[in-house]
Design a protein around this motif. Sequence first.
Motif, mmCIF file in Angstrom:
data_model
loop_
_atom_site.group_PDB
_atom_site.id
_atom_site.type_symbol
_atom_site.label_atom_id
_atom_site.label_comp_id
_atom_site.label_asym_id
_atom_site.label_seq_id
_atom_site.Cartn_x
_atom_site.Cartn_y
_atom_site.Cartn_z
ATOM 1 N N ALA A 38 0.882 -1.202 -0.020
ATOM 2 C CA ALA A 38 -0.080 -0.127 -0.081
ATOM 3 C C ALA A 38 0.835 1.343 0.050
ATOM 4 O O ALA A 38 0.526 2.483 -0.804
ATOM 5 N N GLY A 41 2.734 1.797 -3.263
ATOM 6 C CA GLY A 41 1.828 2.134 -4.532
ATOM 7 C C GLY A 41 1.254 3.330 -4.435
ATOM 8 O O GLY A 41 0.194 3.752 -5.123
ATOM 9 N N TRP A 43 -1.653 3.123 -2.324
ATOM 10 C CA TRP A 43 -2.874 2.538 -2.784
ATOM 11 C C TRP A 43 -3.799 2.961 -1.259
ATOM 12 O O TRP A 43 -3.822 2.067 -0.459
ATOM 13 N N TRP A 45 -6.814 2.611 -0.966
ATOM 14 C CA TRP A 45 -7.990 1.578 -1.037
ATOM 15 C C TRP A 45 -7.400 0.133 -0.085
ATOM 16 O O TRP A 45 -7.932 -0.397 0.643
#
Length: 154
Positions: A38, A41, A43, A45
């Motif tokens: 996470a 990246g 990320w 989500w």
Amino acid sequence: MPSAATRPGPSCPIVPDLGDETAGRIAAGLSLGLLALAAAGSWVWMILALAVDFALRATGRFAWSPVARLAGFLRRRAHLPARMINAGPKRFAAALGFLFSLGTGLAWLVGLRSLGHALAAILGLCAALEAFLGVCLACQIHPWLPWRHESGGA
């Protein structure tokens, strides 16, 4: 089911359940891997999904937690013995994992990247200590919390 006298570790007035420490260490490693993915990246989500998973584990819903289920599967597949301990400190640790991963995700969402990375680094350090060394910092804090002390009188 073992009696309170035969249960390993100190009793917990909040959560009398037992949990598998071996699977917990594997879950910490899996959480560390998801956190690293996470963060690498960015990320949001994924970190928020990790927060949901921590919330499931903190509330004792291990059967609904993909991380807990995978950790249990990996422990059994590797033929590692289960080591049953009091679940209270581990659930407290999962609650802190929830707060740190949620804080990380929210910080990233509102553009506070440095704060998000700092929270992720703290969470990652705690997960790494648990996964690789068997040191649960939240479990060390848990006995000192006010609700841990049983009242001694009327």
